[in-house]
Design an enzyme around this catalytic site. Structure first.
Site, PDB file in Angstrom:
ATOM      1  N   ASN A 148      33.598  60.103  55.972  1.00 51.73           N
ATOM      2  CA  ASN A 148      32.990  59.612  54.948  1.00 51.73           C
ATOM      3  C   ASN A 148      33.874  58.999  53.804  1.00 51.73           C
ATOM      4  OD1 ASN A 148      30.944  57.830  53.514  1.00 51.73           O
ATOM      5  ND2 ASN A 148      29.435  58.933  54.560  1.00 51.73           N
ATOM      6  N   ASN A 153      28.942  52.800  51.049  1.00 51.21           N
ATOM      7  CA  ASN A 153      29.522  51.638  51.990  1.00 51.21           C
ATOM      8  C   ASN A 153      28.517  51.454  53.138  1.00 51.21           C
ATOM      9  OD1 ASN A 153      31.320  53.091  52.849  1.00 51.21           O
ATOM     10  ND2 ASN A 153      33.084  51.864  52.865  1.00 51.21           N
ATOM     11  N   ASP A 154      27.684  52.355  53.268  1.00 53.11           N
ATOM     12  CA  ASP A 154      26.905  53.410  54.814  1.00 53.11           C
ATOM     13  C   ASP A 154      26.547  52.627  54.983  1.00 53.11           C
ATOM     14  OD1 ASP A 154      29.246  55.797  53.964  1.00 53.11           O
ATOM     15  OD2 ASP A 154      27.122  57.178  54.003  1.00 53.11           O
ATOM     16  N   GLY A 174      27.968  56.924  58.432  1.00 54.08           N
ATOM     17  CA  GLY A 174      29.120  56.561  57.760  1.00 54.08           C
ATOM     18  C   GLY A 174      30.238  56.500  57.515  1.00 54.08           C
ATOM     19  N   ASP A 176      33.899  56.226  57.187  1.00 51.68           N
ATOM     20  CA  ASP A 176      34.950  54.588  56.886  1.00 51.68           C
ATOM     21  C   ASP A 176      35.935  54.726  57.106  1.00 51.68           C
ATOM     22  OD1 ASP A 176      35.157  55.705  54.401  1.00 51.68           O
ATOM     23  OD2 ASP A 176      33.204  54.962  53.862  1.00 51.68           O
ATOM     24  N   ASP A 350      40.732  45.982  75.328  1.00 52.77           N
ATOM     25  CA  ASP A 350      39.451  47.061  75.662  1.00 52.77           C
ATOM     26  C   ASP A 350      38.867  45.801  76.924  1.00 52.77           C
ATOM     27  OD1 ASP A 350      36.589  48.077  75.980  1.00 52.77           O
ATOM     28  OD2 ASP A 350      35.888  45.977  75.277  1.00 52.77           O
ATOM     29  N   GLU A 379      42.788  48.636  78.884  1.00 51.86           N
ATOM     30  CA  GLU A 379      41.707  49.684  79.289  1.00 51.86           C
ATOM     31  C   GLU A 379      41.560  49.302  79.952  1.00 51.86           C
ATOM     32  OE1 GLU A 379      37.755  51.110  78.772  1.00 51.86           O
ATOM     33  OE2 GLU A 379      37.479  49.629  78.318  1.00 51.86           O
TER      34      GLU A 379
END
Ligand SMILES: [Ca+2]
Ligand SMILES: [Ca+2]
Length: 635
Positions: A148, A153-154, A174, A176, A350, A379
């Protein structure tokens, strides 16, 4: 207020509303900008706002012309095909919409032309993506769970999910992008060259109830605005900063692409452009998750194929209809935009097998057209080499040919974890690895396979092998010396553990030391236990040796069928030969090396690069119980 004046006011309001209701209003244009000098001179700009249908579009900028304007079912969209001539200069211009609207004046209906303008920019290209390949060591980070860097900005009260709580494994914690940037030197020391982050794009999704628990979309796989990185990770600015800082320190960046679906809260789903933007079913239909339904070209049924391809991944991740040419362009242009805007170097795609595979080829090809050596790894959580090969460039004689150049190597992953957990036997233990590698004949270039011991969807490697350091060193060694592009999952180097029990949140724990108030900081040697340092130092030593050893990148791999509990393979090129010796015996053994003469002829001595021990006699090697040796052969 008299009745007369209020009647007049209502009339005036009515007139205003009538006018406003018809006036076109542009709220956004995707892609948010474009570039001059792209190999493909065309771009389709999706305009979204109010009452766009029926408007005429003009652009007055040298070199830019409008090829076609598409109206769709929803009047709030226009899709504008631009042609950008090769000599066009970078610069700003307006996309102008004008429309005749009815206005009532003095009891008469009149028409007038109203205009609206949206600022648009063509930038100069300045990004040069680097090639990711077997020279690299990829490190996978789940951004919410690593570090974090900015506690402010959490969480945000105006987002669909307002929670952040480190005590709850299912909610955001949180972490980032600044947190990652702050620890680049740690990754450099470890020997990492490339970062792959789980998706960073905005996931403004509400919490969803899964298995009886409310969960946040902290994993990032439900996009809600393609053109914005999630504010809780630091937004577009923090991502640009991270990419620039990583490049400055010699790292490359792989971005996680999700083409198959979006989050149910995606802005364009709240006001869908057209009915067939998504795959719609009469009753909710989930994908079957069965890859056989896609690659079984001989015996598969159409209905199984359709459910696998067009069923939704989960109820809150709607399946995009990539056969819709507007959806196709939207997704492909976003991929190109991302490379040019942020300067990323490669892609991990993905849920590859759930995408329309012809769409995927066109998407890959659009990236290769602009960036010929771009790394794109697919994937597919599959069990067989044939299935894995089907979705990438392969040697199979089939009517469908994928253009993707790398699979996430789940077959390797399954084999290495099984091999290390089994007793050596005919077909078991290291024989599994040998058999798996023998099947490399199905891939065009198995050295492009992204190999891994664990990732964000799997049980953590150290737990799978029963927290046995001997097996740990064997697994890390195979990962870093066998063919392929090795990928490490964050924390595996400090022995983070856990099974996906009761949920995958257990294998996505916070990196200790990345968050304020953590009792220990495992980014520092002083914060790690002796055993954690043993693991970290082992990875560091081999990864850094590997960095400067082309034989381990592009060298041939020759393996010998395991015998007597011992597995031997070589990586070799004209300059260097590396011998890897692995034992699954519970006793020390002596290995006579005559059988390996085709790789050892001319060499008289060696150096074990894990221990720095010199080996003066190569004719017989001492092989301790459950050991691993990496020997650089010398004349
Ligand atoms: Ca934060
Ligand atoms: Ca699909």
């Amino acid at each position: 207020m008299t009745n007369k004046t209020s009647a007049l006011l209502i009339l005036l309001l009515g007139i205003c509303q009538l006018t406003l209701a018809q006036k076109p209003e542009i709220q956004r244009a995707d892609p948010t900008n474009w570039w001059v000098g792209m190999k493909n001179p065309e771009v389709q700009v999706l305009l979204y706002g109010k009452n766009l249908k029926g408007a005429s579009v003009t652009i007055n900028y040298p070199g830019v012309s409008i090829r076609q304007v598409h109206e769709v079912e929803n009047p709030n969209y226009l899709l504008v095909d631009l042609y950008i001539a090769p000599e066009t200069q970078p610069g700003k211009f307006g996309i102008s919409l004008s429309k005749e609207v009815s206005v009532q004046r003095g009891g008469k209906t009149e028409t007038e032309i109203v205009k609206t303008l949206h600022a648009y920019e063509l930038k100069a290209r300045d990004k040069k993506p680097q090639t990711v390949n077997a020279r690299d060591l990829v490190y996978l980070i789940l951004p919410d769970r690593f570090a974090n860097g900015n506690a402010s900005n959490d969480k945000f009260p105006d987002m669909a999910d307002t929670a952040a709580d480190r005590q709850n494994p299912y909610l955001r914690h949180g972490g980032d992008l600044l947190g990652i940037q702050n620890h680049l030197d740690y990754l450099k020391e470890l020997g990492v060259t490339t970062l792959w982050l789980n998706p960073v794009i905005e996931n403004n999704q509400p919490q969803t109830n899964e298995g009886g628990a409310m969960r946040s979309a902290y994993h990032g796989y439900g996009f809600t605005d393609h053109y914005n990185v999630d504010r809780r990770l630091g937004g577009n600015t923090a991502y640009k900063n991270l990419v620039d800082a990583a490049h400055a320190k010699g790292f490359k960046i792989i971005q996680d692409a999700v083409y198959n679906h979006v989050g149910i809260n995606h802005w364009f789903l709240r006001d869908q452009p057209m009915k067939n933007w998504l795959h719609q079913w009469d009753a909710y239909t989930n994908t079957s998750y069965r890859d056989e339904a896609v690659f079984d070209l001989n015996h598969g049924s159409v209905s199984d194929f359709n459910v696998q391809q067009n069923g939704w991944f989960v109820p809150f991740l709607p399946d995009l209809n990539q056969a819709n040419p507007f959806v196709e362009k939207y997704l492909i242009q976003h991929a190109l935009w991302t490379v040019e805007y942020f300067g990323i170097d490669g892609w991990r795609v993905d849920t590859y097998q759930y995408n329309d595979l012809e769409f995927m080829n066109r998407c890959n090809n659009a990236l290769y057209e602009e960036y010929p050596s771009m790394f794109i790894t697919a994937e597919n959580a599959v069990n067989t080499a044939v299935s894995q090969a089907f979705f990438v460039k392969n040697n199979l004689y089939l009517p469908f040919k994928s253009t993707c150049n790398s699979p996430n190597d789940f077959v390797f992953y399954n084999a290495i974890n099984a091999a290390l957990n089994e007793k050596f036997d005919w077909g078991r233990g290291f024989n599994q690895l040998c058999t798996m590698l023998a099947q490399d004949i199905v891939y065009q270039d198995p050295n492009m396979n992204l190999t891994f011991l664990d990732n964000h969807d799997q049980n953590r490697f150290f737990s799978v092998i029963g927290e046995d350091m001997r097996k740990y060193k064997q697994g890390i060694t195979v990962l870093l010396t066998a063919r392929g592009v090795p990928q490490l999952y964050y924390g595996t180097e400090i022995l983070m553990k856990n099974f996906k029990n009761p949920s995958d949140a257990e294998v996505r724990r916070d990196f200790p030391g990345g968050f304020p108030g953590d009792p220990a900081n495992k980014f520092m040697a002083s914060g790690r236990t002796a055993q954690e340092n043993e693991a970290f130092d082992f990875v560091k030593k081999l990864a850094n040796y590997r960095k400067n050893c082309p034989a381990l990148h592009q060298g041939n791999m020759t393996q010998y069928i395991p015998q007597d509990g011992i597995y031997v393979y070589f990586r070799h090129n004209a300059e260097k030969t590396i011998m890897v010796v692995l034992s699954q015996n519970e006793q020390d053994k002596t290995l006579t090396t005559k059988r390996f003469t085709e790789n050892m002829a001319g060499f008289t001595k060696g150096k074990n690069i894990l221990t720095d021990a010199n080996i003066s006699d190569l004719s017989q090697l001492q092989v301790p119980a459950m050991s691993v040796q990496v020997i650089e052969l010398m004349k």
